[in-house]
Design a protein around this motif. Structure first.
Motif, PDB file in Angstrom:
ATOM      1  N   ILE A 218      42.831  34.390  31.152  1.00 17.00           N
ATOM      2  CA  ILE A 218      42.264  33.508  32.171  1.00 17.00           C
ATOM      3  C   ILE A 218      40.771  33.339  31.923  1.00 17.00           C
ATOM      4  N   GLY A 219      40.325  32.101  31.972  1.00 19.13           N
ATOM      5  CA  GLY A 219      38.892  31.825  31.895  1.00 19.13           C
ATOM      6  C   GLY A 219      38.247  32.147  33.226  1.00 19.13           C
ATOM      7  N   SER A 220      38.039  33.431  33.486  1.00 23.91           N
ATOM      8  CA  SER A 220      37.573  33.897  34.788  1.00 23.91           C
ATOM      9  C   SER A 220      36.202  34.546  34.640  1.00 23.91           C
ATOM     10  N   GLN A 221      35.748  35.187  35.703  1.00 23.27           N
ATOM     11  CA  GLN A 221      34.485  35.924  35.662  1.00 23.27           C
ATOM     12  C   GLN A 221      34.733  37.415  35.867  1.00 23.27           C
ATOM     13  N   GLY A 222      35.913  37.839  35.527  1.00 22.86           N
ATOM     14  CA  GLY A 222      36.257  39.247  35.661  1.00 22.86           C
ATOM     15  C   GLY A 222      37.737  39.406  35.451  1.00 22.86           C
ATOM     16  N   SER A 223      38.186  40.644  35.295  1.00 24.10           N
ATOM     17  CA  SER A 223      39.605  40.873  35.027  1.00 24.10           C
ATOM     18  C   SER A 223      40.204  41.947  35.932  1.00 24.10           C
ATOM     19  N   HIS A 224      39.475  43.011  36.210  1.00 23.56           N
ATOM     20  CA  HIS A 224      40.047  44.145  36.950  1.00 23.56           C
ATOM     21  C   HIS A 224      40.358  43.769  38.395  1.00 23.56           C
ATOM     22  N   ARG A 225      39.389  43.205  39.101  1.00 27.57           N
ATOM     23  CA  ARG A 225      39.615  42.812  40.491  1.00 27.57           C
ATOM     24  C   ARG A 225      40.689  41.739  40.581  1.00 27.57           C
ATOM     25  N   LEU A 226      40.691  40.828  39.620  1.00 25.28           N
ATOM     26  CA  LEU A 226      41.697  39.766  39.610  1.00 25.28           C
ATOM     27  C   LEU A 226      43.097  40.357  39.486  1.00 25.28           C
ATOM     28  N   ARG A 227      43.263  41.320  38.593  1.00 20.48           N
ATOM     29  CA  ARG A 227      44.564  41.979  38.428  1.00 20.48           C
ATOM     30  C   ARG A 227      44.975  42.702  39.707  1.00 20.48           C
ATOM     31  N   THR A 255      32.450  30.268  40.819  1.00 19.50           N
ATOM     32  CA  THR A 255      33.692  29.579  41.169  1.00 19.50           C
ATOM     33  C   THR A 255      34.899  30.082  40.384  1.00 19.50           C
ATOM     34  N   LYS A 256      34.709  30.652  39.216  1.00 25.84           N
ATOM     35  CA  LYS A 256      35.846  31.131  38.429  1.00 25.84           C
ATOM     36  C   LYS A 256      36.223  32.580  38.739  1.00 25.84           C
ATOM     37  N   LEU A 257      35.612  33.132  39.768  1.00 25.48           N
ATOM     38  CA  LEU A 257      35.831  34.542  40.092  1.00 25.48           C
ATOM     39  C   LEU A 257      37.128  34.786  40.853  1.00 25.48           C
ATOM     40  N   VAL A 361      38.328  20.992  50.989  1.00 20.39           N
ATOM     41  CA  VAL A 361      38.549  22.064  50.023  1.00 20.39           C
ATOM     42  C   VAL A 361      37.788  23.321  50.472  1.00 20.39           C
ATOM     43  N   PRO A 362      38.391  24.498  50.398  1.00 16.95           N
ATOM     44  CA  PRO A 362      37.684  25.729  50.791  1.00 16.95           C
ATOM     45  C   PRO A 362      36.419  25.959  49.961  1.00 16.95           C
ATOM     46  N   VAL A 363      35.472  26.663  50.559  1.00 10.46           N
ATOM     47  CA  VAL A 363      34.241  27.028  49.865  1.00 10.46           C
ATOM     48  C   VAL A 363      34.260  28.519  49.554  1.00 10.46           C
ATOM     49  N   ASP A 364      33.343  28.930  48.677  1.00 12.64           N
ATOM     50  CA  ASP A 364      33.201  30.360  48.394  1.00 12.64           C
ATOM     51  C   ASP A 364      31.852  30.575  47.709  1.00 12.64           C
ATOM     52  N   ALA A 365      31.692  31.758  47.099  1.00  8.43           N
ATOM     53  CA  ALA A 365      30.420  32.119  46.473  1.00  8.43           C
ATOM     54  C   ALA A 365      30.074  31.160  45.341  1.00  8.43           C
TER      55      ALA A 365
END
Length: 400
Positions: A218-227, A255-257, A361-365
């Motif tokens: 995944i083109g994300s900003q992290g992996s552990h929390r996402l899992r 936004t990719k978090l 659309v929802p907002v976030d950090a």
């Protein structure tokens, strides 16, 4: 004079990733191409608020179509979680389902996930899905949402307000304003923003049936929390049965978090089909399905002594949440409110914070997550205070 220490001010730092990136050797999610892989697309609502019925029967029999998921097919999944709550005034977040059931609440709300052998076949199937929409009253914009008689995004959130709380000392602030020589006041619209990074979100799910193991790239900003969120709260599977890999990322900005719907859906599809599934957002997906940022309306006042000393500050802040609560959404205005005094000596401070639902659309950090909004408000207010007293901006800052 001694040379600066490593990473000290003035010390150059060689970035280890640059060589590959400037030579075109980066490895992004879309470069991950397990063969053979199926391709997925999302069917989204064209309405800001509507009820609907859906019939995917015809589309399921079309050439190349491997799987179509609707809300009924993923009813056992947990929804997308909000990971923030108030200790003093806890609230109940509305459901944020992986696919909207019976009712959509913003343009782009997700109603079906199509998996096929090619992107074109997936698109053909999406166009063949029969959706009957019944539009409902909708509301956009903070000011409109809190008006009496405004359309309700959630029936159990009267006035479209999630929470209405105070931080600071209201009594002390009122006393400061009662003895003020003058009051400076501003109203700031911090508009909604859309990230629009170079690389749209993308994900690849590979399933090992023998080990019952998923690998998500995944083109994300992290992996552990996402899992953790995907396994514990949505898919309800052991974390040991999933690996999340985050390769190069072409822009994220916060936004990719978050654990978006597509990550759960490609996981379900890969396990059901026992095949690899790939999803890459189109630019329109990004505008309608990815968390957006900011969207605050703030009125701020400063109580002033005759010599320019700040006596107290009072703020009314509203934050637009959109239609659902994204991962950290309510924290942004609430946490940012505590930063409003900035670096100034303000003895009395009070802020009313309201978080509001709209059919958007929802907002976030995003890019500082409340800090830029707070810094903008306080510095604009300090400038207004200087003008109110006929002082220069630098003089009133030195004073405080």
């Amino acid at each position: 004079m001694a040379a600066p220490i490593k990473f000290g001010v003035g010390q150059s730092v060689r970035r280890k990733e640059d060589d590959a990136l400037i030579r075109g050797k980066g490895r992004y999610t879309d470069d991950v191409a397990p063969s053979p892989a199926l391709h997925a697309l999302m069917l989204r609502s064209p309405h800001a608020h509507a009820t609907y019925t859906i019939d995917a029967g015809k589309a399921r029999g079309m050439p190349g179509v491997a799987l179509i998921l609707t809300a009924a097919d993923v009813a056992e999944l947990g929804g997308l979680p909000c990971l923030f709550n108030l200790e003093t005034d806890p609230f109940i977040a509305p459901p944020y389902p992986i696919l909207a059931k019976d009712e959509v609440r913003h343009v782009g709300d997700a109603v079906a996930f199509v998996v096929a052998d090619t992107v074109d076949h997936a698109r053909d199937a999406i166009e063949a899905i029969d959706v009957k929409w019944t539009p409902l009253p909708a509301v956009a914009g903070l000011v409109n949402a809190v008006k009496k008689g405004a359309p309700q995004v959630w029936p159990d959130k009267p006035g479209n307000v999630l929470f209405d709380v105070s931080i600071g000392d209201k009594g002390a602030a009122e006393a400061a304003f009662a003895k003020a020589h003058a009051v400076a006041e501003i109203t700031i619209v911090n508009p909604r923003v859309i990230t629009n990074f170079m690389e749209t979100r993308a994900a690849v799910a590979e399933y090992d049936a023998k080990k019952d193991h998923l690998t998500l790239t995944i083109g994300s900003q992290g992996s552990h929390r996402l899992r953790e969120i995907l396994c514990d709260m949505i898919l309800k599977m052991p974390k040991e049965n999933m690996r999340v890999i985050c390769p190069d990322v072409g822009g994220g900005f916060g936004t990719k978090l978050f654990p978006y719907r597509e990550y759960a859906l490609i996981s379900v599809a890969a396990r059901k089909l026992k095949k690899s599934v790939k999803w890459t957002a189109e630019r329109s997906d990004h505008f309608m399905g990815d968390a957006q940022g900011r969207d605050n309306l703030t009125t701020a006042k400063m109580a002033l002594a005759e010599d320019g000393k700040f006596l107290g500050m009072d703020v009314d802040l509203m934050g637009d949440m959109g239609a659902y609560l994204s991962t950290f959404a309510p924290y942004i205005p609430h946490g940012g409110a505590g930063m409003l005094p900035g670096l100034y000596d303000i003895q009395a401070f009070h802020c009313r914070v309201r978080t509001v639902f709209t059919n958007t659309v929802p907002v976030d950090a995003y890019r500082g997550a409340g800090r830029p909004e707070a810094a903008y408000v306080i510095e604009r207010l300090v400038d207004a205070a200087a003008r109110k007293l006929g002082m220069t901006p630098d003089a009133i800052r030195r004073k405080n």
